[in-house]
Design a protein around this motif. Structure first.
Motif, PDB file in Angstrom:
ATOM      1  N   ARG A 131       0.772  -1.208   0.000  1.00  0.00           N
ATOM      2  CA  ARG A 131       0.000   0.000   0.000  1.00  0.00           C
ATOM      3  C   ARG A 131       0.801   1.252   0.000  1.00  0.00           C
ATOM      4  NH1 ARG A 131      -2.812  -0.010  -3.073  1.00  0.00           N
ATOM      5  NH2 ARG A 131      -1.028  -1.084  -3.500  1.00  0.00           N
ATOM      6  N   MET A 186       7.366   5.906  -9.348  1.00  0.00           N
ATOM      7  CA  MET A 186       6.479   4.831  -8.893  1.00  0.00           C
ATOM      8  C   MET A 186       7.259   3.512  -8.870  1.00  0.00           C
ATOM      9  SD  MET A 186       3.694   6.514  -8.433  1.00  0.00           S
ATOM     10  CE  MET A 186       2.478   5.227  -8.224  1.00  0.00           C
ATOM     11  N   ASP A 209       0.849  -4.206  -7.168  1.00  0.00           N
ATOM     12  CA  ASP A 209      -0.477  -3.857  -6.632  1.00  0.00           C
ATOM     13  C   ASP A 209      -1.325  -3.144  -7.662  1.00  0.00           C
ATOM     14  OD1 ASP A 209       0.856  -3.101  -3.324  1.00  0.00           O
ATOM     15  OD2 ASP A 209       0.531  -4.976  -4.397  1.00  0.00           O
TER      16      ASP A 209
HETATM   17  S1  SF4 Z   1       3.171   1.845  -7.287  1.00  0.00           S
HETATM   18 FE1  SF4 Z   1       2.137  -0.076  -6.832  1.00  0.00          FE
HETATM   19  S2  SF4 Z   1       3.441  -1.155  -5.409  1.00  0.00           S
HETATM   20 FE2  SF4 Z   1       4.111   0.937  -5.472  1.00  0.00          FE
HETATM   21  S3  SF4 Z   1       3.096   1.865  -3.772  1.00  0.00           S
HETATM   22 FE3  SF4 Z   1       1.813   2.198  -5.566  1.00  0.00          FE
HETATM   23  S4  SF4 Z   1       0.366   0.504  -5.601  1.00  0.00           S
HETATM   24 FE4  SF4 Z   1       2.012  -0.034  -4.183  1.00  0.00          FE
END
Ligand code: SF4
Length: 441
Positions: A2, A388, A394
């Motif tokens: 998360r 990211m 996720d």
């Molecule tokens: S990019 Fe994907 S894995 Fe990374 S924090 Fe966001 S939802 Fe979680």
């Protein structure tokens, strides 16, 4: 897992991360092969309703937001069409709040995927657990930490919550055959407890298979960036992961957590990672595999071991491995067969044999495998670009598309992720959002 948004990463924390990353080389560790269309995990949200209000949660707690089984089936079909995975994280909100959760587990299983429930555990009863076991649930990831305002546990410290963690781990252990993971958000004020939580994880290595630490993130408004959708500036205040009055750090990095752990566990050695979409030398998901028992950790598997496991699993099943069953986790000595290929494993075996030499009775104690995952969610860089997780596990479904679940609130509000534009030095935040091009002129 998360994510929580962050304030800008200014040069000092970039440098801090770069220094610490010296101890972790992105070229020496194994880059997990997980990618957008062929991953280990996917993320399903049958509801965004929750019984708790966690500090820094990324999802608005909406009552009456349970999806119908038809809607859930449709999302599973979209996953099947667009993405390979080994397991599906059934999350939310609180998935156990959904009245059809056993059927949702069956639906995931019917697709040939492992069903992992991401829950705060507050609604789990022995009866419901039995029902979920019969439905085929493969694992639970319990979100337990001191930032949850949890009834009956309010004001309890991170370590006092080990009592609750133990209750949940024992519940699963009693039923058997279900992977047990714990995740905790690492706030600046709880970072210090990470080594102790790992010690607790070792003490319970026979029933706790994964420990996950997620660095706290929050978009602190009114500071360095403005938010745009297309060329229109937007207010970000409504986003769950934005605050104006939070002066805590929001840029804890994975290498920093490793460095802290190593003060108590000097040999702690990650073996694999996912990098950032903007910065390849950032460790967005940082995986460590440690082997031992409640008395002693014999060591850490190396990058080669993880490469063999992922590659072999993909070769045999067509999927990258998300969760190994508990039966595999407690047969650590079997892994020694791969010692010729992995230096980390050879080190584990050497220390195990010397422990046996010191005390032959140790032969009757199992060698367990336990994973430790450190997650560094989205980073906003000085350029406004957002770093990211490359190969995000996720990923969820929105409007028949695959999107980052940590930024789904933006999809829900604007149908796309916002863009962040650094504000000129000293420029004040505009009370009224206005189109970009007005500035340019
Ligand atoms: S990019 Fe994907 S894995 Fe990374 S924090 Fe966001 S939802 Fe979680």
């Amino acid at each position: 897992m998360r994510a929580r948004y962050i304030r800008n990463i200014h040069s000092e924390s970039l440098h801090r991360e770069a220094d610490m990353a010296q101890t972790l080389s992105s070229t020496a560790l194994y880059r997990l092969p997980w990618n957008f269309s062929d991953n280990a995990i996917s993320w399903l949200e049958p509801t965004s309703m929750c019984n708790l209000y966690c500090d820094g949660c990324y999802r608005e707690n909406r009552t009456n937001s349970h999806k119908t089984l038809g809607e859930i089936q449709h999302e599973l079909d979209v996953f099947e069409r667009l993405r390979k995975c080994d397991g599906v994280s059934i999350a939310g909100g609180e998935p156990l709040a959904h009245p059809e959760i056993p059927e949702i587990v069956r639906m995931v299983k019917r697709k040939g995927w492992k069903a992992i429930i991401n829950s705060n555990g507050g609604l789990l009863t022995p009866e419901l657990l039995r029902e979920l076991k019969n439905a085929g649930v493969d694992g639970f990831t319990f979100h337990v930490d001191s930032g949850q305002n949890r009834p009956h546990w309010k004001g309890k410290s991170e370590l006092e919550l080990n009592v609750l963690r133990k209750q949940l781990a024992d519940m699963l252990h009693k039923v058997g055959g279900i992977t047990c993971s714990f995740n905790a958000t690492v706030y600046p004020e709880t970072l210090q407890f990470v080594p102790e939580l790992l010690r607790w994880g070792q003490e319970n290595i026979d029933r706790v298979h994964v420990m996950v630490f997620i660095n706290y993130r929050m978009a602190i408004l009114g500071k360095d960036v403005d938010f745009y959708v297309g060329d229109t500036q937007v207010h970000f205040d409504e986003m769950m992961y934005s605050k104006r009055d939070d002066h805590r750090r929001t840029d804890i990095t994975s290498p920093e957590v490793v460095e802290l752990i190593r003060r108590g566990e000097p040999g702690f050695a990650p073996c694999a990672y996912l990098n950032g979409t903007e910065r390849p030398d950032t460790f967005k998901w940082l995986l460590t595999g440690r082997m031992g028992n409640a008395r002693e950790i014999f060591g850490y598997v190396g990058p080669k071991f993880m490469e063999i496991v992922q590659t072999w699993n993909h070769l045999v099943s067509g999927k990258y491995l998300a969760y190994a069953p508990p039966a595999m986790q407690r047969r650590g000595r079997l892994y020694f067969l791969l010692a010729p290929f992995d230096a980390g494993l050879r080190g584990v075996m050497k220390r195990y044999l010397s422990a046996l030499f010191r005390n032959p009775g140790a032969f009757f104690r199992r060698v367990h495998f336990q994973s430790v995952m450190i997650i560094q969610p989205a980073d906003i860089l000085e350029t406004g670009a957002v770093n990211m997780c490359d190969g995000c596990p996720d990923i969820t479904v929105w409007n028949d598309q695959l999107v980052w679940s940590c930024r789904m609130e933006e999809q829900m509000k604007w149908g796309q992720n916002v863009r962040m534009v650094p504000r000129r030095n000293g420029a004040e935040e505009d009370a009224q959002p206005h189109p970009v091009h007005a500035d340019v002129e």
